[in-house]
Motif scaffolding. Structure first.
Motif, PDB file in Angstrom:
ATOM      1  N   ARG A  36       0.873  -1.170   0.000  1.00 40.59           N
ATOM      2  CA  ARG A  36       0.000   0.000   0.000  1.00 40.59           C
ATOM      3  C   ARG A  36       0.912   1.222   0.000  1.00 40.59           C
ATOM      4  O   ARG A  36       1.668   1.430   0.945  1.00 40.59           O
ATOM      5  CB  ARG A  36      -0.888  -0.032   1.249  1.00 40.59           C
ATOM      6  N   TYR A  56     -12.584   7.385   0.013  1.00 39.60           N
ATOM      7  CA  TYR A  56     -13.280   6.205  -0.513  1.00 39.60           C
ATOM      8  C   TYR A  56     -14.676   6.015   0.062  1.00 39.60           C
ATOM      9  O   TYR A  56     -15.272   4.953  -0.101  1.00 39.60           O
ATOM     10  CB  TYR A  56     -12.424   4.942  -0.295  1.00 39.60           C
ATOM     11  N   ASN A  97     -17.400   4.581  -2.136  1.00 42.25           N
ATOM     12  CA  ASN A  97     -17.309   3.141  -2.378  1.00 42.25           C
ATOM     13  C   ASN A  97     -17.550   2.323  -1.103  1.00 42.25           C
ATOM     14  O   ASN A  97     -18.089   1.224  -1.160  1.00 42.25           O
ATOM     15  CB  ASN A  97     -15.934   2.806  -2.952  1.00 42.25           C
ATOM     16  N   CYS A 108     -17.472  -2.041  -9.793  1.00 42.07           N
ATOM     17  CA  CYS A 108     -17.817  -2.457  -8.433  1.00 42.07           C
ATOM     18  C   CYS A 108     -17.041  -1.590  -7.449  1.00 42.07           C
ATOM     19  O   CYS A 108     -16.320  -0.687  -7.855  1.00 42.07           O
ATOM     20  CB  CYS A 108     -17.547  -3.942  -8.252  1.00 42.07           C
ATOM     21  N   ILE A 165      -5.527  -1.275 -13.366  1.00 36.75           N
ATOM     22  CA  ILE A 165      -4.322  -1.885 -13.925  1.00 36.75           C
ATOM     23  C   ILE A 165      -4.638  -3.328 -14.329  1.00 36.75           C
ATOM     24  O   ILE A 165      -4.202  -3.810 -15.381  1.00 36.75           O
ATOM     25  CB  ILE A 165      -3.164  -1.876 -12.883  1.00 36.75           C
ATOM     26  N   THR A 166      -5.426  -4.009 -13.498  1.00 38.16           N
ATOM     27  CA  THR A 166      -5.803  -5.389 -13.828  1.00 38.16           C
ATOM     28  C   THR A 166      -6.732  -5.394 -15.041  1.00 38.16           C
ATOM     29  O   THR A 166      -6.623  -6.268 -15.911  1.00 38.16           O
ATOM     30  CB  THR A 166      -6.517  -6.043 -12.622  1.00 38.16           C
TER      31      THR A 166
HETATM   32  N1  PXG Z   1     -12.166   0.231  -9.066  1.00 37.88           N
HETATM   33  C1  PXG Z   1     -11.917   0.766  -7.876  1.00 37.88           C
HETATM   34  C2  PXG Z   1     -12.859   1.776  -7.325  1.00 37.88           C
HETATM   35  C3  PXG Z   1     -10.773   0.386  -7.170  1.00 37.88           C
HETATM   36  O1  PXG Z   1     -10.501   0.917  -5.985  1.00 37.88           O
HETATM   37  C4  PXG Z   1     -10.229  -1.126  -8.976  1.00 37.88           C
HETATM   38  C5  PXG Z   1     -11.368  -0.685  -9.629  1.00 37.88           C
HETATM   39  C6  PXG Z   1      -9.346  -2.115  -9.653  1.00 37.88           C
HETATM   40  O2  PXG Z   1      -8.162  -1.471 -10.099  1.00 37.88           O
HETATM   41  P1  PXG Z   1      -6.754  -2.225 -10.177  1.00 37.88           P
HETATM   42  O3  PXG Z   1      -5.818  -1.204 -10.630  1.00 37.88           O
HETATM   43  O4  PXG Z   1      -6.457  -2.728  -8.796  1.00 37.88           O
HETATM   44  O5  PXG Z   1      -6.932  -3.337 -11.132  1.00 37.88           O
HETATM   45  C7  PXG Z   1      -9.913  -0.576  -7.716  1.00 37.88           C
HETATM   46  C8  PXG Z   1      -8.693  -1.014  -7.007  1.00 37.88           C
HETATM   47  C9  PXG Z   1      -8.296  -2.747  -1.150  1.00 37.88           C
HETATM   48  C10 PXG Z   1      -7.830  -2.607  -2.537  1.00 37.88           C
HETATM   49  O6  PXG Z   1      -7.444  -2.809  -0.246  1.00 37.88           O
HETATM   50  C11 PXG Z   1      -8.601  -1.922  -3.464  1.00 37.88           C
HETATM   51  C12 PXG Z   1      -8.134  -1.790  -4.748  1.00 37.88           C
HETATM   52  C13 PXG Z   1      -6.950  -2.337  -5.107  1.00 37.88           C
HETATM   53  C14 PXG Z   1      -6.196  -3.018  -4.180  1.00 37.88           C
HETATM   54  C15 PXG Z   1      -6.640  -3.161  -2.871  1.00 37.88           C
HETATM   55  O7  PXG Z   1      -9.505  -2.790  -0.930  1.00 37.88           O
HETATM   56  N2  PXG Z   1      -8.929  -1.118  -5.622  1.00 37.88           N
END
Ligand code: PXG
Length: 290
Positions: free
Chosen positions: A88, A153, A156, A183, A209-210
């Motif tokens: 993080r 956040y 969300n 989501c 990124i994913t």
């Molecule tokens: N949408 C939102 C609102 C996010 O926060 C994603 C899509 C996916 O993005 P990436 O880049 O990760 O493919 C996110 C990413 C956590 C946590 O601790 C949250 C995310 C990523 C890693 C950990 O809840 N959110």
């Protein structure tokens, strides 16, 4: 656990941030969640690019170069002997005074936690997730661009609470127009007649990124992908549906609002992309112990 804060490492109990840090007072800052697989940091460059863009969008000057951030992330993993887990990386507006203006904050705070990660239970990867459409809409780009991965956040989090209270695993968030955005912490894909669709970032989806990685993998597998607006109708009638995210990776969806999708089991395209994603994460990334 050793935590990086502004160039120094602290034991967990001493890793503290001021109550006057605007990251805490206002959620003023940005962050990235990054995975570590097999002694390598996955997609670090992409995460640093997105962090820089988030910072730029909120008029926050990152106090460290790209090289310095890379080295700090790598060193934090080393100090914690991390081979598999989660980083993080957080940058806050820094210590200021009460009052919204960021201009009284002298210097942004950067901290990095390298830890293990709590994943979704294994069952959801075999059976699929249960999605619930939530009433909380995704932030309008007219308010704050959903592409800023900010420390704010609550939008969300409220959506996640709604989903959990309704017995779901994840909340499906719409935008003000009623189109699917994403989501609460994952992007959404559906498969329709052999074509993969995911909402454009203009619909309120974070530029995941994913998400991008899966679009690339689909391209390699010869599966056409389009960024296109769609609604709940399209999920109900989809051949397959899955989510993508750093934490979740690629995870199949079995239900939306208690209605079973695509026979209630992970479809062949989802399964193939899950396999390709696993394979990619096992052998790619910035080496920590070179
Ligand atoms: N949408 C939102 C609102 C996010 O926060 C994603 C899509 C996916 O993005 P990436 O880049 O990760 O493919 C996110 C990413 C956590 C946590 O601790 C949250 C995310 C990523 C890693 C950990 O809840 N959110």
């Amino acid at each position: 656990m050793k935590i990086y804060i502004d160039g120094k490492f602290y034991p967990e109990k001493d890793a503290k941030i001021s109550v006057f840090d605007h990251g805490l007072l206002y959620g003023d800052g940005a962050f990235e969640g990054i995975r570590v697989y097999n002694g390598r940091i996955f997609k670090l460059a992409e995460h640093l690019d997105r962090l820089r863009a988030s910072a730029q969008a909120i008029v926050l000057n990152l106090p460290m170069s790209r090289e310095a951030l890379t080295e700090a992330a790598v060193e934090t993993c080393r100090r914690n002997k991390l081979r598999d887990g989660y980083i993080r990386l957080v940058v806050t507006r820094g210590v200021g005074y009460l009052g919204l203006s960021p201009y009284k904050c002298k210097k942004p705070t950067v901290f990095i936690i390298a830890a293990t990660i709590e994943l979704y239970p294994e069952k959801v990867y075999r059976k699929g997730m249960k999605l619930v459409t939530v009433g909380t809409t995704r932030t309008s780009p007219a308010a704050l661009s959903p592409n800023v991965k900010s420390l704010n956040y609550l939008n969300n989090i409220m959506a996640k609470v709604e989903a959990l209270h309704a017995g779901g695993d994840e909340g499906l968030m719409l935008n003000a127009q009623g189109y699917i955005a994403e989501c609460t912490g994952d992007n959404v894909f559906i498969l329709k007649r052999g074509v993969l669709l995911t909402p454009p970032t203009s619909a309120g989806a974070l530029c995941g990124i994913t998400r991008q990685t899966v679009m690339d993998l689909a391209g390699e597998a010869g599966i056409p992908v389009r960024e296109e607006n769609f609604t709940r109708y399209d999920i109900f009638t989809a051949d397959e549906c899955f989510l993508t995210g750093t934490a979740a990776e690629v995870v199949p969806v079995r239900e939306l609002d208690r209605r079973v999708i695509s026979g209630g089991r992970p479809g062949p395209v989802t399964t193939e992309l899950m396999r390709r994603y696993k394979e990619l994460t096992a052998r790619n990334g910035t080496p920590i112990y070179a």
